[in-house]
Design an enzyme around this catalytic site. Structure first.
Site, PDB file in Angstrom:
ATOM      1  N   HIS A  75      34.756  30.900 -30.801  1.00 11.45           N
ATOM      2  CA  HIS A  75      33.637  30.099 -30.312  1.00 11.45           C
ATOM      3  C   HIS A  75      32.353  30.879 -30.502  1.00 11.45           C
ATOM      4  O   HIS A  75      32.325  32.112 -30.336  1.00 11.45           O
ATOM      5  CB  HIS A  75      33.828  29.756 -28.826  1.00 11.45           C
ATOM      6  CG  HIS A  75      32.818  28.788 -28.301  1.00 11.45           C
ATOM      7  ND1 HIS A  75      32.705  27.497 -28.764  1.00 11.45           N
ATOM      8  CD2 HIS A  75      31.850  28.927 -27.364  1.00 11.45           C
ATOM      9  CE1 HIS A  75      31.730  26.878 -28.116  1.00 11.45           C
ATOM     10  NE2 HIS A  75      31.187  27.729 -27.265  1.00 11.45           N
ATOM     11  N   CYS A  91      31.368  49.005 -23.121  1.00 13.52           N
ATOM     12  CA  CYS A  91      31.951  48.814 -21.790  1.00 13.52           C
ATOM     13  C   CYS A  91      31.031  49.301 -20.685  1.00 13.52           C
ATOM     14  O   CYS A  91      31.312  49.091 -19.506  1.00 13.52           O
ATOM     15  CB  CYS A  91      33.299  49.522 -21.713  1.00 13.52           C
ATOM     16  SG  CYS A  91      34.586  48.659 -22.649  1.00 13.52           S
TER      17      CYS A  91
END
EC number: 2.7.9.3
Length: 353
Positions: free
Chosen positions: A145, A21
Site C-alpha cells: 500500500h 527504530c
C-alpha cells in the site's frame, strides 16, 4: 546568460524528525496507550502469541505442523542514500520473523512518500533497496500500500512459517540460562553522527554492514533444544529488550557490560555527545528497573539504551547450549556474537555488572 543549476533533492534524513527504530514511540508512552485499549477483543485458541508480552510478531497456529508468523515494521530514513534506506528497512522488518524462530515466506510493502518533494527516481531506489533484501531472503514482495505523506516512510509486512513447537517467545527464559547477543551495539550513535554530518566513510560502512545483515540464524537457533527464548534488539535498546525478557520470565537479567560487543568507534562518538533523543526517552521510560554499577559512564548508559535499527538476536539458552548457539552464529557470518550475561532468580529487573 547561464541557465540556473537544477535544485538538488533534499537529504532524506532532513525530512524525518527521527530515523530508523529511533522513531518508535517511547516504551512508557506506548504502555499508557495500550493500557487504555479495551480487552474485549476475541482471542482465538489458535493465537499462540499476541500482544501480551510485547513480542516481535503475532503467531497463529494453522495446524500441527505449521504456525503463521505475522509482523510489520516501518520507519523514516536513518540514512540519506535511498537504496541503503530501503535495504535497512526491509532487513529490520524481516528480522521479526527470524526472532520468532521462523522462516519468511512473503512480504507486503508499506510506502509513504512526499511525492512533491522527493524525485520519483529517489523513491524508486528506496523500493529497489527493499526488493534486493527480500530477494536475498528468498521471498517476494507480493503487494502493499502507498500513500502521499509529509515524511518519507518505508517498511514491510512480513509473513513467515515455523513448526508450532519451534516458536520462540521473548518470555520463556529460565533461571540458569545464559544470554547471547548476535550483533554489536551502536547503530543509534552512528545515526546521530550521520545526521550531524560527522560520520566518516568507515563509520558509515560499519553502520550499513550491521543494519543490512539478515538475522538468518533465527530458525536454526529455534531448532536447538537448549534455546528457550529469542527476541531481537531494536528501538528500545539492549536494556529495554532485556527487560522484556526479564518481565516475561519473572527473573533478573544480569548483563556483564565488558562482554557486550560494540561497533568500532561508537563509544568515542557517544562520549562526544552523538546520542539519539530516543536513547534518553528509553531511559526515562524504564530506567527505574535497571540497576547500574557505581561509576557507570554516561556514554555506556547511552549505549545500553541506544536504539538499534535492525539489531541482533538476543538468545536465552541453557549454559550447555551456549557453544552450539555461538557456532550457529559463526556459520551465518556473525563474527561479533558473544555471551553477554545470564538469567537468575529474582525480581524482574535488568542488572548491569
Amino acid at each position: 546568460m547561464n541557465a540556473p543549476e537544477p535544485s538538488r533533492p533534499p537529504r532524506l534524513t532532513s525530512l524525518s524528525h527521527g530515523g530508523g527504530c529511533g522513531c518508535k514511540i517511547a516504551p512508557g508512552v506506548l504502555s499508557e496507550i495500550l493500557r487504555s485499549m479495551p480487552s474485549t477483543l476475541p482471542v482465538p485458541p489458535q493465537l499462540m502469541v499476541g500482544i501480551e508480552t510485547a513480542d516481535d510478531a503475532a503467531v497463529y497456529r494453522l495446524n500441527d505442523e505449521q504456525a503463521l508468523i505475522a509482523t510489520t515494521d516501518f520507519f523514516m530514513p536513518i540514512v540519506d542514500d535511498p537504496y541503503d534506506f530501503g535495504r535497512i528497512a526491509a532487513t529490520n522488518a524481516i528480522s521479526d520473523v527470524y526472532a520468532m524462530g521462523g522462516t519468511p515466506i512473503l512480504a507486503l510493502g508499506i510506502v509513504g512518500m512526499p511525492i512533491n518533494v522527493l524525485p520519483l527516481e529517489t523513491i524508486g531506489r528506496i523500493l529497489e533497496g527493499g526488493q534486493s533484501v527480500c530477494a536475498a531472503a528468498g521471498i517476494p514482495i507480493a503487494g502493499g500500500h502507498t500513500i502521499d505523506s509529509v515524511e518519507p516512510i518505508y517498511g514491510l509486512v512480513v509473513l513467515g512459517l515455523a513448526p508450532p513447537s519451534r516458536i520462540k517467545r521473548n518470555a520463556d527464559a529460565k533461571p540458569g540460562d545464559v544470554l547471547l547477543l548476535g550483533k554489536p551495539l551502536g547503530v543509534g550513535v552512528l545515526s546521530a553522527a550521520l545526521k550531524k554530518e560527522q560520520l566518516d566513510a568507515q563509520g558509515y560502512r560499519r553502520m550499513i554492514d550491521s543494519t543490512t545483515k539478515l538475522n538468518t540464524p533465527g530458525a536454526e537457533l529455534a531448532a536447538l533444544e537448549g534455546v528457550h527464548a529469542l527476541t531481537d534488539v531494536t528501538g528500545f535498546g539492549l536494556a529495554g529488550h532485556s527487560l522484556e525478557v526479564a518481565r516475561g520470565a519473572g527473573c533478573t537479567v544480569r548483563v556483564e557490560w565488558k562482554r557486550v560487543p560494540l561497533i568500532e568507534g561508537v563509544r568515542e562518538l557517544a562520549a562526544q555527545g552523538f546520542v539519539t533523543g530516543a536513547s534518553g526517552r528509553n531511559w526515562t521510560s524504564y530506567g527505574a528497573d535497571v540497576r547500574l554499577p557505581e561509576g557507570f559512564a554516561v556514554e555506556d548508559r547511552a549505549l545500553l539504551t541506544d536504539p538499534q535499527t535492525s539489531g541482533g538476536l538476543l538468545v536465552s539458552c541453557s549454559r550447555e547450549a551456549a557453544e552450539e548457539v555461538l557456532a550457529v552464529f559463526r556459520r551465518h557470518g556473525f563474527a561479533s556474537a558473544a555471551l553477554i550475561g545470564e538469567v537468575v532468580a529474582g525480581a524482574a529487573v535488568l542488572e548491569v555488572v
